[in-house]
Design an enzyme around this catalytic site. Structure first.
Site, mmCIF file in Angstrom:
data_model
loop_
_atom_site.group_PDB
_atom_site.id
_atom_site.type_symbol
_atom_site.label_atom_id
_atom_site.label_comp_id
_atom_site.label_asym_id
_atom_site.label_seq_id
_atom_site.Cartn_x
_atom_site.Cartn_y
_atom_site.Cartn_z
ATOM 1 N N HIS A 24 0.232 -7.803 5.445
ATOM 2 C CA HIS A 24 1.040 -6.976 6.935
ATOM 3 C C HIS A 24 0.974 -7.881 7.943
ATOM 4 O O HIS A 24 -0.251 -8.584 7.809
ATOM 5 C CB HIS A 24 -0.032 -5.913 7.219
ATOM 6 C CG HIS A 24 0.823 -4.673 8.052
ATOM 7 N ND1 HIS A 24 0.521 -4.843 9.573
ATOM 8 C CD2 HIS A 24 1.778 -3.480 8.392
ATOM 9 C CE1 HIS A 24 0.911 -4.283 10.229
ATOM 10 N NE2 HIS A 24 1.792 -3.174 9.022
ATOM 11 N N ASP B 212 -7.798 -5.422 3.971
ATOM 12 C CA ASP B 212 -7.004 -4.337 4.336
ATOM 13 C C ASP B 212 -7.235 -2.936 3.780
ATOM 14 O O ASP B 212 -6.095 -3.409 3.153
ATOM 15 C CB ASP B 212 -6.079 -5.159 5.411
ATOM 16 C CG ASP B 212 -5.136 -4.182 5.975
ATOM 17 O OD1 ASP B 212 -5.618 -3.111 5.874
ATOM 18 O OD2 ASP B 212 -4.257 -4.822 6.197
ATOM 19 N N GLN C 152 -3.427 0.675 3.261
ATOM 20 C CA GLN C 152 -2.832 2.019 2.690
ATOM 21 C C GLN C 152 -3.638 2.300 1.519
ATOM 22 O O GLN C 152 -2.510 3.289 0.331
ATOM 23 C CB GLN C 152 -1.308 1.005 1.952
ATOM 24 C CG GLN C 152 -0.320 0.528 3.146
ATOM 25 C CD GLN C 152 0.090 1.861 3.600
ATOM 26 O OE1 GLN C 152 0.236 2.973 3.156
ATOM 27 N NE2 GLN C 152 1.268 1.131 4.590
ATOM 28 N N LYS D 99 -2.968 7.675 8.375
ATOM 29 C CA LYS D 99 -3.193 7.029 7.054
ATOM 30 C C LYS D 99 -2.786 7.457 6.691
ATOM 31 O O LYS D 99 -2.995 8.050 5.282
ATOM 32 C CB LYS D 99 -2.204 5.703 7.312
ATOM 33 C CG LYS D 99 -1.654 4.429 7.994
ATOM 34 C CD LYS D 99 -1.144 3.525 7.079
ATOM 35 C CE LYS D 99 -1.504 2.277 8.159
ATOM 36 N NZ LYS D 99 0.148 2.456 8.797
ATOM 37 N N CYS E 277 7.113 -4.890 8.791
ATOM 38 C CA CYS E 277 5.828 -5.628 9.222
ATOM 39 C C CYS E 277 5.322 -6.638 8.439
ATOM 40 O O CYS E 277 3.814 -7.134 7.987
ATOM 41 C CB CYS E 277 4.635 -5.329 9.449
ATOM 42 S SG CYS E 277 5.103 -3.600 11.028
HETATM 43 N N1 PLP Z 1 -2.734 -3.212 7.104
HETATM 44 C C1 PLP Z 1 -1.103 -2.454 6.667
HETATM 45 C C2 PLP Z 1 -1.097 -2.519 4.848
HETATM 46 C C3 PLP Z 1 -0.537 -0.933 7.010
HETATM 47 O O1 PLP Z 1 0.619 -0.842 6.228
HETATM 48 C C4 PLP Z 1 -0.715 -1.036 7.761
HETATM 49 C C5 PLP Z 1 0.307 -0.528 8.738
HETATM 50 O O2 PLP Z 1 1.404 0.090 8.562
HETATM 51 C C6 PLP Z 1 -1.608 -1.802 9.156
HETATM 52 C C7 PLP Z 1 -2.368 -2.737 8.228
HETATM 53 C C8 PLP Z 1 -1.993 -1.412 10.577
HETATM 54 O O3 PLP Z 1 -2.044 0.078 10.664
HETATM 55 P P1 PLP Z 1 -2.033 0.515 12.169
HETATM 56 O O4 PLP Z 1 -0.592 0.050 12.435
HETATM 57 O O5 PLP Z 1 -2.057 1.834 11.729
HETATM 58 O O6 PLP Z 1 -3.195 -0.412 12.520
#
Ligand code: PLP
Length: 400
Positions: free
Chosen positions: A117, A194, A197, A220, A358
């Site tokens: 992401h 990270d 998800q 999430k 993203c």
């Molecule tokens: N990492 C992953 C794999 C994500 O799917 C997302 C959000 O969709 C993020 C990071 C960023 O999360 P946030 O926007 O809640 O900070």
């Protein structure tokens, strides 16, 4: 599963029952989480850690109980390894900035993957610009699986950190992060995972994984927006420079010199989002009550059913066919633009996400502008997948 806890789902959109399949973007919140926020603001609201009065102490106690709830949820060794942030993005920025300022120098290498992401790409690029570091990328194959042989080649004596996602928000791939961590640790390189998800879909045990950092968002996983977690091993957190300066993160301030507070407060400058932390705690209790294994099994059933139904549509291509997958399906039909499909099925009450999610490097890999993404949570049903199927077929007929 537990659908009655989510009253937002009982509404009509364009006179059709809402079918909410945008859970990878954010999940809906069960009533107990909404009640927890209400309860906090009607009964407890007060600033924490600094007050001697009753409400401040109560809010502080509840806040620290929440930290312990998170510790148990991810099985961290110590409660002070759990740092509250605004979300996964904030958590990764914290590590990139703080770890980077402490340990990275010109010519050092940072290793991420091709399926990250943007939140796990751009903070590292900032660091590369500021420090003259080099960003290297582990590729994935056309099934959406990381090519681990390449990882071995990419780990060099200059690699200072590896940062990869546990689950891809676009491909659904559940990465073999334990193996990645093992491989990096053979070279004494720390690893950030990270987990944005992953946390609401599979059991996460940071001690078993042996990751050095684990980042996720509350929103999430059925908790409010604006709250997240950065787990870090004590040994790293103690050495790292603070992320932000301000109240709470200090021991003593003089104009000549400032000394920093102990963990976890060193990384929690300013007033935290206390009400949202209460919501996160209740969301974790909610997940625990249902059982993360039960959630994972149920979502897997939904994934298999949706994959089978959607695959039967002629010309539909699914991106991300890894053997280990979370309940996320990205697809396109022929040359139809994904946003056209999304717009038509929205009019049929179906909420999916379209675009690059993203993850523009994933789009570049496949040479596409975007995908339609349906992502499932514990409250979705097979009937909703049938509605998705019917809506996609209708959109296809209109657009071809
Ligand atoms: N990492 C992953 C794999 C994500 O799917 C997302 C959000 O969709 C993020 C990071 C960023 O999360 P946030 O926007 O809640 O900070």
């Amino acid at each position: 599963m537990n659908r009655e806890d989510f009253s937002i789902l009982n509404q009509q959109i364009y006179k059709r029952p809402l079918v909410y399949l945008d859970n990878a973007a954010t999940t809906q919140k069960p009533q107990v989480v909404i009640d927890a926020l209400n309860n906090y603001y009607t009964q407890i609201n007060s600033n924490i850690h600094r007050g001697v009065h009753y409400l401040s102490q109560k809010a502080t106690d509840e806040f620290e109980i929440a930290r312990e709830t998170v510790r148990q949820f991810i099985n961290a060794k110590h409660h002070y390894e759990v740092i509250f942030t605004r979300g996964a993005t904030d958590s990764i920025n914290l590590v990139a900035s703080s770890f980077g300022r402490t340990f990275l120098h010109e010519g050092d290498e940072i290793l991420i993957s091709e399926m990250e992401h943007h939140a796990n790409i751009v903070p590292w690029q900032f660091l590369c610009e500021e420090r003259g570091c080099i960003l290297k990328v582990i590729p994935f194959d056309d099934n959406g699986e990381l090519i681990l042989d390449k990882l071995n080649e990419l780990l060099t004596p200059k690699t200072k950190i590896v940062a990869v996602s546990h689950v891809s928000n676009t491909l659904g791939t559940i990465n073999p992060v334990k193996k990645v961590i093992e491989m990096a640790h053979q070279h004494h390189i720390p690893v950030l995972i990270d987990g944005a998800q992953a946390v609401s879909h599979c059991k996460v045990d940071v001690q078993d994984l042996d990751c050095d950092f684990y980042c996720f968002s509350g929103h999430k996983m059925y908790a409010p927006m604006g709250i997240g977690v950065m787990y870090g091993k004590e040994e790293w957190l103690n050495q790292m420079k603070p992320y932000q300066g301000g109240g709470e993160m200090i021991k003593q301030v003089t104009f000549a010199k400032t000394t920093y507070n102990d963990l976890p407060f060193k990384f929690e400058a300013g007033t935290p989002s206390v009400g949202d932390v209460m919501g996160l705690r209740v969301a974790i209790d909610y997940i625990n009550h249902i059982g993360i294994e039960n959630i994972a099994n149920y979502e897997h059933e939904l994934l298999s059913y949706a994959t089978e139904r959607l695959s039967s549509i002629q010309g539909l291509k699914i991106y991300g066919t890894s053997a280990q997958k979370a309940a996320i399906i990205s697809f396109n039909i022929g040359n139809i633009h994904p946003s056209d499909i999304g717009t038509i099925i929205d009019k049929l009450g179906i909420a999916v996400r379209t675009g690059h999610h993203c993850t523009q490097p994933i789009m570049d890999h496949f040479g596409i502008p975007g995908t339609v993404r349906a992502s499932f949570a514990l409250y979705n049903t097979k009937e909703e997948i049938d509605s998705l199927y019917e809506a996609v077929v209708r959109a296809k007929m209109m657009l071809e």
